[in-house]
Scaffold this motif. Sequence first.
Motif, PDB file in Angstrom:
ATOM      1  N   ALA A 298       0.819  -0.999  -0.101  1.00  0.00           N
ATOM      2  CA  ALA A 298      -0.112  -0.061   0.117  1.00  0.00           C
ATOM      3  C   ALA A 298       0.653   1.337  -0.001  1.00  0.00           C
TER       4      ALA A 298
ATOM      5  N   LEU B 100       2.665   1.653  -3.376  1.00  0.00           N
ATOM      6  CA  LEU B 100       1.538   2.143  -4.530  1.00  0.00           C
ATOM      7  C   LEU B 100       1.317   3.762  -4.382  1.00  0.00           C
TER       8      LEU B 100
ATOM      9  N   PHE C 154     -15.165  -0.758  -3.389  1.00  0.00           N
ATOM     10  CA  PHE C 154     -13.878  -0.790  -3.094  1.00  0.00           C
ATOM     11  C   PHE C 154     -13.687  -0.976  -1.699  1.00  0.00           C
TER      12      PHE C 154
ATOM     13  N   LEU D 284      -7.162   0.421   1.426  1.00  0.00           N
ATOM     14  CA  LEU D 284      -5.719  -0.170   1.616  1.00  0.00           C
ATOM     15  C   LEU D 284      -5.001   0.715   2.552  1.00  0.00           C
TER      16      LEU D 284
ATOM     17  N   GLU E 262      -8.724   0.018  -3.231  1.00  0.00           N
ATOM     18  CA  GLU E 262      -8.613  -0.824  -4.205  1.00  0.00           C
ATOM     19  C   GLU E 262      -9.899  -1.356  -4.749  1.00  0.00           C
ATOM     20  N   HIS E 263     -10.368  -1.723  -5.863  1.00  0.00           N
ATOM     21  CA  HIS E 263     -11.563  -2.132  -6.493  1.00  0.00           C
ATOM     22  C   HIS E 263     -11.568  -3.559  -5.982  1.00  0.00           C
ATOM     23  N   LYS E 264     -12.775  -4.056  -5.632  1.00  0.00           N
ATOM     24  CA  LYS E 264     -12.634  -5.337  -4.833  1.00  0.00           C
ATOM     25  C   LYS E 264     -12.559  -6.277  -5.895  1.00  0.00           C
TER      26      LYS E 264
ATOM     27  N   LYS F 296      -9.606  -4.752  -8.746  1.00  0.00           N
ATOM     28  CA  LYS F 296      -8.055  -4.782  -8.272  1.00  0.00           C
ATOM     29  C   LYS F 296      -7.596  -3.858  -8.728  1.00  0.00           C
ATOM     30  N   PHE F 297      -7.964  -2.494  -9.171  1.00  0.00           N
ATOM     31  CA  PHE F 297      -7.358  -1.515  -9.686  1.00  0.00           C
ATOM     32  C   PHE F 297      -7.294  -0.536  -8.559  1.00  0.00           C
ATOM     33  N   PRO F 298      -6.309   0.487  -8.246  1.00  0.00           N
ATOM     34  CA  PRO F 298      -6.142   1.300  -7.143  1.00  0.00           C
ATOM     35  C   PRO F 298      -6.814   2.598  -7.579  1.00  0.00           C
TER      36      PRO F 298
END
Length: 415
Positions: free
Chosen positions: A80, A83, A291, A294, A333-335, A338-340
């Motif tokens: 996290a 990122l 979402f 993170l 993060e999209h559940k 998975k994009f942040p």
Amino acid sequence: MKIHCRMKRLIYLLSAWALVSPAPAQELFTNIGHIKEGLSAITGLKFKHDVPYALISKDQLHHYLEQRLHETMKPDDTRAEELTLKMLGLVPADFDLKKNTLDLLTEQAAAFYDYNQKKLFVLEGSGGGDEERVALVHELAHALADQHFHLAKYIHEGMRSDDSATARQAVMEGQATWLMAAYISREGGGKPEVPESVLNLMKKSIEGSAAQQYPVFSQAPLYIRESLVFPYSEGLVFQDAVFRKLGREAFSEVFIRPPASSGQILHPERYLGRGGAVIPNPPPLPESREFRKLADGTLGELDFQVMISQYSTAAEGEALAAHLAGGSYELFEHKREKFPVLGVASTWDSPESARKYLEKCRQVMQGKWKKLDISKETPEMLEGQGDSGYFRVWIAGDTVNQIEGWKTPIPPGLP
């Protein structure tokens, strides 16, 4: 900010900015008693008990660092933080946070005071010359502060606000560095303080010598370098300013009433005037149920100064960031996909300063991304698409809100 905070906490645990050169190390330890007397005379604080010390081999040091790294930087937290750093444009896309941390620690650690074990360690083969004794003064200054103000607790409490943690680390390192210089002055027959000429020379030396001495450090991204130097260089100047105002009381005051932000370190008059920081709420995320969060945390003047400087000039970064009242961020993060998505809010001292930062946002985006497409731009808003997805930046009064990473154009219903 929480970004890179665990790494910095670990490095400050191993606080020794000057490397120690090869020679019999036991000779170095014979200076401890005299140094303790000198530090107590300067601060008025007495050592409550002896400071345990020990030699440590290179293999033991490596094992120690790996163990600390494992304890401090959990995989999810590290991911996290890395990122967030990348999305803010503070490090390049291929930056490896964990490897960088271990490399920096291995390069720099030679003598350190561990405030968890309450013990001073020196790498085997370290010597007893003037440079080494000076480094020992720095570490014993940490031990003295720890015996009165419990450094582990002091740092832990600061973690509630990431920028506050940076400020507290500057207190620790700045005071130890200041006492190192004051001790040298006293030993030479001068006043137990740091003359302004010496202060300026030390600040420049700290900022310049690190890159010359440490190859890994010199190759690190600007944000990493500035974050690691800041507590020593700016913390030194901050401690001097508080000492000039409060005298001996300053050595306790900065621990009893810690500074709340990196801005108070950079502008000691704000600390002395008891000015506080403003922490805005990050902008609301559209479709938030899709979402999971993170990470979240605060952003301070140091963070914005480096961010702006990296994509314009140091002078512009310093000048504009000085107008920051406070900042915060949330990383989601999209559940499923998975994009942040990153949300950032920054409050400034005036709507004019907020507009100036909005103008700089375009420059930052152009620098951190390979591709930038602007679809809408007004004096109050910037919208388009970059490497990480769609973004929107907009002003609400004196606050600038940012959302980036969306996979489709951001819904128009968002303010």
